[in-house]
Design a protein around this motif. Structure first.
Motif, short mmCIF file in Angstrom:
data_model
loop_
_atom_site.label_atom_id
_atom_site.label_comp_id
_atom_site.label_asym_id
_atom_site.label_seq_id
_atom_site.Cartn_x
_atom_site.Cartn_y
_atom_site.Cartn_z
N ARG A 9 18.33 22.84 -10.64
CA ARG A 9 19.25 22.85 -11.78
C ARG A 9 18.71 23.69 -12.93
N GLY A 10 17.53 24.31 -12.75
CA GLY A 10 16.94 25.15 -13.80
C GLY A 10 16.44 24.33 -14.98
N LEU A 11 16.01 23.08 -14.72
CA LEU A 11 15.54 22.20 -15.80
C LEU A 11 14.02 22.07 -15.75
N GLU A 12 13.42 21.92 -16.92
CA GLU A 12 11.99 21.65 -17.00
C GLU A 12 11.74 20.17 -16.71
N MET A 13 10.65 19.90 -16.01
CA MET A 13 10.26 18.49 -15.81
C MET A 13 8.82 18.34 -16.30
N GLU A 14 8.58 17.35 -17.13
CA GLU A 14 7.21 17.04 -17.53
C GLU A 14 6.73 15.91 -16.62
N MET A 15 5.47 16.04 -16.19
CA MET A 15 4.96 15.01 -15.28
C MET A 15 3.69 14.40 -15.84
N TYR A 16 3.62 13.09 -15.85
CA TYR A 16 2.42 12.36 -16.26
C TYR A 16 1.94 11.56 -15.06
N PRO A 17 0.86 12.00 -14.44
CA PRO A 17 0.40 11.32 -13.21
C PRO A 17 -0.63 10.24 -13.56
N TYR A 18 -0.18 9.06 -13.80
CA TYR A 18 -1.08 7.96 -14.18
C TYR A 18 -1.73 7.32 -12.95
N LEU A 19 -2.85 6.63 -13.19
CA LEU A 19 -3.41 5.74 -12.17
C LEU A 19 -2.77 4.37 -12.35
N PRO A 20 -2.29 3.76 -11.27
CA PRO A 20 -1.76 2.40 -11.40
C PRO A 20 -2.91 1.39 -11.35
N LEU A 21 -2.88 0.40 -12.22
CA LEU A 21 -3.88 -0.67 -12.20
C LEU A 21 -3.18 -2.02 -12.19
N LEU A 22 -3.68 -2.91 -11.32
CA LEU A 22 -3.08 -4.25 -11.20
C LEU A 22 -4.20 -5.28 -11.34
N HIS A 23 -3.92 -6.37 -12.05
CA HIS A 23 -4.90 -7.45 -12.10
C HIS A 23 -4.62 -8.42 -10.95
N PRO A 24 -5.60 -8.63 -10.05
CA PRO A 24 -5.32 -9.48 -8.88
C PRO A 24 -5.24 -10.97 -9.22
N ASP A 25 -5.84 -11.39 -10.35
CA ASP A 25 -5.92 -12.83 -10.64
C ASP A 25 -6.01 -13.04 -12.15
N PRO A 26 -4.88 -12.88 -12.87
CA PRO A 26 -4.94 -12.93 -14.34
C PRO A 26 -5.64 -14.16 -14.93
N PRO A 27 -5.47 -15.40 -14.35
CA PRO A 27 -6.18 -16.53 -14.97
C PRO A 27 -7.70 -16.39 -14.92
N ALA A 28 -8.20 -15.55 -14.00
CA ALA A 28 -9.66 -15.37 -13.89
C ALA A 28 -10.19 -14.27 -14.82
N MET A 29 -9.32 -13.71 -15.64
CA MET A 29 -9.74 -12.63 -16.53
C MET A 29 -10.81 -13.15 -17.51
N PRO A 30 -11.93 -12.42 -17.69
CA PRO A 30 -12.93 -12.92 -18.63
C PRO A 30 -12.35 -13.07 -20.03
N GLN A 31 -12.75 -14.15 -20.69
CA GLN A 31 -12.22 -14.42 -22.03
C GLN A 31 -13.15 -13.82 -23.07
N TYR A 32 -12.64 -12.96 -23.90
CA TYR A 32 -13.43 -12.40 -25.01
C TYR A 32 -12.93 -13.02 -26.30
N ARG A 33 -13.86 -13.55 -27.08
CA ARG A 33 -13.47 -14.11 -28.38
C ARG A 33 -13.41 -12.96 -29.39
N HIS A 34 -12.49 -13.07 -30.32
CA HIS A 34 -12.45 -12.04 -31.35
C HIS A 34 -13.33 -12.43 -32.52
#
Ligand SMILES: CC(C)(COP(=O)(O)OP(=O)(O)OC[C@H]1O[C@@H](n2cnc3c(N)ncnc32)[C@H](O)[C@@H]1OP(=O)(O)O)[C@@H](O)C(=O)NCCC(=O)NCCS
Length: 305
Positions: free
Chosen positions: A121-146
């Protein structure tokens, strides 16, 4: 081509997409939000039902969208058959190629199809090739206090301008509008400084992916983002959403902090493809933080690192 509007079919589709995780992540997250109030006003298309070969989510055609706004003109795609993918994405009844839009998906065929149709179609396409990241076990995420004197809170619409002016797609009116939509309707978290405004934050988007994680430059390297992501992940997990995100491959600080929290990099690329027919690029160089996106690449293959 069918628009799925029946709630029981949409629930059934959600279950089918869950079986296909993680390949289905962006479409699954979008369909989950559609089934829970649909704040981004998306609609869901399939080539056939119930044996679909492709699922496409897109902006609802009954809503008037700004044709230059590729933020809200958001599509996601998951296919089982590449021919069906090409047929649906090339069908102008399914994708409005006259408007600016973005499409996201984890499969190379989505990238290749959009690239080929845009070229034809003669159109420009911008591409952002990200890495996908998934957390396998969110309740086990280390807790950081602020730190003392700081406070975890939801992001407020009053912070939208700060968020827009620090975002790689920011500094324009549609980015402000899009971020306001996300702040009002999708889970988010921030760490408020002693003076009030946030020093670190993270949002989530209509795909239920974490996005725009940011710590003000003068506060970086002190793990401020960790409790923010922890709070946001807990909200998403409590509502049944997967906890996932996308990061550009060169963004080492972001990859570091997410891996500290237990996120795993998935194979392949998380493609964000932006097509803007007839509209000037609105991404000013000064909006790009060193830790963020490179100049968009038209039609290139995703980077390996
Ligand atoms: C990614 C980002 C949110 C991390 O926030 P943070 O609060 O600094 O997080 P952390 O303190 O855990 O630091 C993460 C990593 O940043 C790097 N870092 C450390 N000190 C730093 C500093 N003073 N300045 C910049 N980066 C620093 C390190 O690689 C660190 O990992 P390490 O502790 O294992 O060495 C922040 O760097 C940022 O806002 N970057 C720009 C926006 C961006 O890229 N967002 C992510 C989009 S996906």
């Amino acid at each position: 081509m069918l628009i799925l509007s029946c709630s029981s079919k949409l629930r059934l589709l959600e279950g089918m997409l869950r079986q296909g995780l993680p390949d289905t992540l962006p479409v699954y997250g979008t369909v989950m939000h559609v089934n829970r109030g649909n704040p981004a006003r998306q609609e869901v298309l399939v080539d056939s039902w119930p044996e679909f070969k492709i699922v496409l989510t897109r902006p609802n055609r009954e809503v008037t969208w700004d044709p230059s706004d590729f933020g809200t003109n958001l599509y996601t795609a998951f296919y089982r058959d590449e021919g069906a993918c090409r047929a649906l994405l090339g069908n102008s009844r399914a994708v409005d190629w006259s408007q600016a839009f973005q499409i996201q998906g984890l499969q190379d065929g989505v990238y290749e199809t959009i690239r080929d149709i845009a070229r034809a179609r003669g159109l420009e396409m911008e591409m952002y090739p990200y890495l996908p990241l998934l957390h396998p076990d969110p309740p086990a995420m280390p807790q950081y206090r602020h730190d003392e004197g700081l406070r975890l809170a939801p992001v407020s619409p009053a912070h939208a301008m700060l968020l827009s002016n620090t975002w790689m797609f920011g500094w324009n009116s549609w980015s402000l509008r899009y971020l306001c939509l996300l702040i009002r309707h999708f889970p988010n978290a921030c760490l408020l400084g002693p003076e009030g405004p946030p020093i670190s934050w993270s949002l989530s988007d209509p795909l239920a992916a974490l996005m725009h994680g940011y710590t003000l430059p003068e506060h970086r390297g002190q793990r401020h983002i960790a409790p923010v992501v922890g709070m946001l992940a807990a909200q998403l997990h409590a509502r049944g959403f997967p906890v996932y995100t996308r990061v550009l491959p060169h963004n080492k600080p972001s990859l570091q902090h997410l891996q500290h929290l237990g996120f795993r990099i998935l194979p392949g690329a998380f493609h964000q493809l932006v097509v803007r027919p007839g509209f000037a690029q609105s991404q000013p160089a000064h909006a790009l933080d060193s830790g963020q996106a490179p100049a968009p690449s038209s039609g290139e293959r995703p980077c390996a690192q």
